[in-house]
Design a protein around this motif. Structure first.
Motif, PDB file in Angstrom:
ATOM      1  N   VAL A  57      45.780 113.781  66.532  1.00 39.27           N
ATOM      2  CA  VAL A  57      44.517 113.454  66.160  1.00 39.27           C
ATOM      3  C   VAL A  57      43.627 114.590  66.488  1.00 39.27           C
ATOM      4  O   VAL A  57      43.609 115.036  67.442  1.00 39.27           O
ATOM      5  N   MET A  58      42.772 115.013  65.361  1.00 39.31           N
ATOM      6  CA  MET A  58      41.938 116.036  65.290  1.00 39.31           C
ATOM      7  C   MET A  58      40.660 115.848  64.852  1.00 39.31           C
ATOM      8  O   MET A  58      40.633 115.005  63.952  1.00 39.31           O
ATOM      9  N   ARG A  59      39.979 116.650  65.298  1.00 40.13           N
ATOM     10  CA  ARG A  59      38.520 116.581  64.782  1.00 40.13           C
ATOM     11  C   ARG A  59      38.299 117.789  63.961  1.00 40.13           C
ATOM     12  O   ARG A  59      38.143 118.780  64.578  1.00 40.13           O
ATOM     13  N   LEU A  60      37.771 117.664  62.678  1.00 37.67           N
ATOM     14  CA  LEU A  60      37.583 118.832  61.803  1.00 37.67           C
ATOM     15  C   LEU A  60      36.147 119.118  61.568  1.00 37.67           C
ATOM     16  O   LEU A  60      35.712 117.908  61.436  1.00 37.67           O
ATOM     17  N   PHE A  61      35.446 120.179  61.565  1.00 43.02           N
ATOM     18  CA  PHE A  61      34.210 120.645  61.360  1.00 43.02           C
ATOM     19  C   PHE A  61      34.015 121.395  60.309  1.00 43.02           C
ATOM     20  O   PHE A  61      34.602 122.446  60.080  1.00 43.02           O
ATOM     21  N   CYS A  62      33.179 120.932  59.324  1.00 46.07           N
ATOM     22  CA  CYS A  62      33.153 121.779  58.124  1.00 46.07           C
ATOM     23  C   CYS A  62      31.688 122.359  57.922  1.00 46.07           C
ATOM     24  O   CYS A  62      30.688 121.710  58.393  1.00 46.07           O
ATOM     25  N   ILE A  63      31.504 123.401  57.234  1.00 48.46           N
ATOM     26  CA  ILE A  63      30.298 124.310  57.049  1.00 48.46           C
ATOM     27  C   ILE A  63      30.341 124.626  55.557  1.00 48.46           C
ATOM     28  O   ILE A  63      31.283 125.147  55.115  1.00 48.46           O
ATOM     29  N   GLY A  64      29.101 124.448  55.127  1.00 48.22           N
ATOM     30  CA  GLY A  64      28.884 125.005  53.970  1.00 48.22           C
ATOM     31  C   GLY A  64      27.251 125.391  53.583  1.00 48.22           C
ATOM     32  O   GLY A  64      26.536 124.969  54.455  1.00 48.22           O
ATOM     33  N   PHE A  65      27.215 126.209  52.558  1.00 46.31           N
ATOM     34  CA  PHE A  65      25.739 126.487  52.188  1.00 46.31           C
ATOM     35  C   PHE A  65      25.559 126.397  50.643  1.00 46.31           C
ATOM     36  O   PHE A  65      26.454 126.671  49.764  1.00 46.31           O
ATOM     37  N   VAL A  71      42.230 126.265  51.765  1.00 41.40           N
ATOM     38  CA  VAL A  71      42.644 125.376  50.945  1.00 41.40           C
ATOM     39  C   VAL A  71      41.408 124.151  50.676  1.00 41.40           C
ATOM     40  O   VAL A  71      40.789 123.865  49.817  1.00 41.40           O
ATOM     41  N   ILE A  72      41.336 123.609  51.921  1.00 39.88           N
ATOM     42  CA  ILE A  72      40.214 122.406  51.859  1.00 39.88           C
ATOM     43  C   ILE A  72      38.540 122.985  51.357  1.00 39.88           C
ATOM     44  O   ILE A  72      38.036 122.205  50.931  1.00 39.88           O
ATOM     45  N   GLY A  73      38.441 124.204  52.052  1.00 34.93           N
ATOM     46  CA  GLY A  73      37.210 124.620  51.890  1.00 34.93           C
ATOM     47  C   GLY A  73      36.723 124.828  50.279  1.00 34.93           C
ATOM     48  O   GLY A  73      35.770 124.405  49.775  1.00 34.93           O
ATOM     49  N   LYS A  74      37.886 125.307  49.570  1.00 40.56           N
ATOM     50  CA  LYS A  74      37.783 125.510  47.973  1.00 40.56           C
ATOM     51  C   LYS A  74      37.451 124.216  47.375  1.00 40.56           C
ATOM     52  O   LYS A  74      37.059 124.034  46.265  1.00 40.56           O
ATOM     53  N   GLU A  75      38.396 123.179  47.970  1.00 36.21           N
ATOM     54  CA  GLU A  75      38.485 121.955  47.224  1.00 36.21           C
ATOM     55  C   GLU A  75      37.035 121.242  47.266  1.00 36.21           C
ATOM     56  O   GLU A  75      36.634 120.917  46.293  1.00 36.21           O
ATOM     57  N   ILE A  76      36.521 121.442  48.370  1.00 33.33           N
ATOM     58  CA  ILE A  76      35.105 121.213  48.574  1.00 33.33           C
ATOM     59  C   ILE A  76      34.073 121.391  47.798  1.00 33.33           C
ATOM     60  O   ILE A  76      33.140 120.986  47.419  1.00 33.33           O
ATOM     61  N   GLU A  77      34.333 122.858  47.776  1.00 32.93           N
ATOM     62  CA  GLU A  77      33.523 123.715  46.889  1.00 32.93           C
ATOM     63  C   GLU A  77      33.415 123.361  45.476  1.00 32.93           C
ATOM     64  O   GLU A  77      32.325 122.825  44.792  1.00 32.93           O
ATOM     65  N   LYS A  78      34.556 122.937  45.012  1.00 27.97           N
ATOM     66  CA  LYS A  78      34.926 122.445  43.800  1.00 27.97           C
ATOM     67  C   LYS A  78      34.270 120.974  43.342  1.00 27.97           C
ATOM     68  O   LYS A  78      33.528 120.563  42.249  1.00 27.97           O
ATOM     69  N   ALA A  79      34.602 120.081  44.423  1.00 22.55           N
ATOM     70  CA  ALA A  79      34.149 118.821  44.245  1.00 22.55           C
ATOM     71  C   ALA A  79      32.600 118.789  44.338  1.00 22.55           C
ATOM     72  O   ALA A  79      32.085 117.878  43.753  1.00 22.55           O
ATOM     73  N   CYS A  80      31.846 119.694  45.086  1.00 25.32           N
ATOM     74  CA  CYS A  80      30.263 119.474  45.110  1.00 25.32           C
ATOM     75  C   CYS A  80      29.719 120.231  44.119  1.00 25.32           C
ATOM     76  O   CYS A  80      28.358 120.165  44.023  1.00 25.32           O
ATOM     77  N   GLN A  81      30.204 120.908  43.125  1.00 30.58           N
ATOM     78  CA  GLN A  81      29.523 121.538  42.111  1.00 30.58           C
ATOM     79  C   GLN A  81      28.458 120.547  41.215  1.00 30.58           C
ATOM     80  O   GLN A  81      27.686 121.090  40.744  1.00 30.58           O
ATOM     81  N   GLY A  82      28.906 119.436  41.083  1.00 27.16           N
ATOM     82  CA  GLY A  82      28.122 118.416  40.406  1.00 27.16           C
ATOM     83  C   GLY A  82      27.043 117.945  41.046  1.00 27.16           C
ATOM     84  O   GLY A  82      26.078 117.593  40.462  1.00 27.16           O
ATOM     85  N   VAL A  83      26.939 118.155  42.763  1.00 26.48           N
ATOM     86  CA  VAL A  83      25.839 117.597  43.224  1.00 26.48           C
ATOM     87  C   VAL A  83      24.952 118.938  43.260  1.00 26.48           C
ATOM     88  O   VAL A  83      23.725 118.654  42.985  1.00 26.48           O
ATOM     89  N   TYR A  84      25.401 119.961  43.935  1.00 26.02           N
ATOM     90  CA  TYR A  84      24.578 121.322  44.090  1.00 26.02           C
ATOM     91  C   TYR A  84      25.742 122.223  44.179  1.00 26.02           C
ATOM     92  O   TYR A  84      26.579 122.199  45.171  1.00 26.02           O
ATOM     93  N   PRO A  85      25.403 123.421  43.605  1.00 21.56           N
ATOM     94  CA  PRO A  85      26.605 124.440  43.839  1.00 21.56           C
ATOM     95  C   PRO A  85      26.484 124.842  45.356  1.00 21.56           C
ATOM     96  O   PRO A  85      25.415 125.179  45.926  1.00 21.56           O
ATOM     97  N   MET A  86      27.877 125.250  45.659  1.00 17.79           N
ATOM     98  CA  MET A  86      28.083 125.538  47.213  1.00 17.79           C
ATOM     99  C   MET A  86      28.598 126.916  47.183  1.00 17.79           C
ATOM    100  O   MET A  86      29.211 127.473  46.565  1.00 17.79           O
ATOM    101  N   ASN A 121      30.537 129.821  50.663  1.00 14.86           N
ATOM    102  CA  ASN A 121      31.018 129.920  52.154  1.00 14.86           C
ATOM    103  C   ASN A 121      31.240 128.483  52.691  1.00 14.86           C
ATOM    104  O   ASN A 121      30.575 128.233  53.818  1.00 14.86           O
ATOM    105  N   VAL A 122      32.025 127.747  51.644  1.00 16.46           N
ATOM    106  CA  VAL A 122      32.442 126.491  52.587  1.00 16.46           C
ATOM    107  C   VAL A 122      33.672 126.780  53.252  1.00 16.46           C
ATOM    108  O   VAL A 122      34.822 127.206  52.932  1.00 16.46           O
ATOM    109  N   TYR A 123      33.703 126.310  54.617  1.00 17.07           N
ATOM    110  CA  TYR A 123      34.986 126.639  55.556  1.00 17.07           C
ATOM    111  C   TYR A 123      35.194 125.482  56.563  1.00 17.07           C
ATOM    112  O   TYR A 123      34.044 124.943  56.983  1.00 17.07           O
TER     113      TYR A 123
END
Length: 280
Positions: free
Chosen positions: A150-158, A208-223, A225-227
């Protein structure tokens, strides 16, 4: 007026020290006879072995007090956490901003077998990403891998400017931020719960996860440095030596090959072959 001098105090009225109360007087200085021994004379050094996810397996050494009486050296080493730079573990200077935590789980000979325990970013990397005229979006989620960690993951993006944008700022409104955070949580959960710890660590290293989030959020707002900026270990499953050895790429002793015999050359010289009628 003449100076007044007080009369001397009689001997029997003078304050006297109680007999035997001041014990330190006769003993001299405290700790004088104690020999100063260098504590490192009682230590021995153990190698730190990183799991198979990393290219450099022998990643350092750690000292521990030698086994004396009930204090066993290997027991004192178990549970020890080491923080190492990913640049040293993978011989890649581009990953210098990531710090990996490894925890000692088993001691074999003079080697500490470690397992992934957490990950974090260096402070200077985080500070360098935070700038004006953009929105910082963060999210965290608790995930459980298939092998029970069980882990806690923290994500950051701009947020970043759109193509050909002239406006100086690129702020996302509250509704967009909520949508982006929701997508971050969904992707982190999906990517983590579908694999074991070893595979998950392999996803953290190339981001890998950061790039996946960046791709998924393009439709909402361009992102940008997602890590996954931090990973905390909350719970671990019951310790299993075979699983640990698998993570280190050596699952105990090598299997013994089955004895299948040797091929006999049938075209051998008949003179050398034993006579079938003779008693051997």
């Amino acid at each position: 007026s003449p100076l007044r001098v007080s009369p001397p105090v009689p001997v029997h009225q003078r304050p006297r020290m109680a007999v035997g109360k001041n014990k330190r007087l006769s003993k001299g200085k405290k700790g004088k006879g104690k020999k100063i021994i260098d504590p490192f004379t009682k230590k021995e050094w153990y190698d730190i072995k990183a799991p198979g996810n990393f290219s450099v397996r022998n990643c350092g050494k750690t000292p521990v007090t030698r086994t004396t009486g009930t204090k066993i050296a290997s027991e004192m080493l178990k549970g020890r956490v080491f923080e190492l730079c990913l640049a040293d573990l993978n011989k890649d200077e581009d990953q210098h901003y990531r710090k990996i935590k490894l925890q000692c789980e088993e001691v074999q000979g003079h080697s500490c077998l470690t397992q992934f325990y957490g990950m974090s970013f260096t402070t200077d990397k985080l500070r360098s990403m935070v700038k004006k005229w953009q929105t910082l979006i963060e999210a965290f989620v608790d995930v459980k891998t298939q092998d029970g960690y069980v882990m806690r993951l923290f994500c950051i993006g701009f947020t970043k400017k759109r193509m050909n944008q002239l406006k100086k700022t690129c702020y996302a409104n509250t509704a967009q931020q909520k949508q982006i955070r929701k997508k971050m949580r969904e992707i982190m959960t999906r990517e983590s719960t579908s694999c074991e710890l070893k595979e998950l660590v392999n996803k953290f290293i190339p981001e890998v996860i950061g790039k996946e989030i960046e791709k998924a959020c393009q439709g909402v707002y361009p992102m940008q440095n997602v890590y996954i900026r931090k990973v905390k270990m909350l719970k671990k499953p019951k310790f299993d030596v075979t699983k640990l050895l698998e993570a280190h790429g050596d699952s105990g002793a090598a299997p013994v090959a089955a004895d299948t015999g040797m091929k006999v050359d049938t075209a051998a010289d008949p003179a050398n072959l034993p006579d079938r009628g003779a008693v051997l």
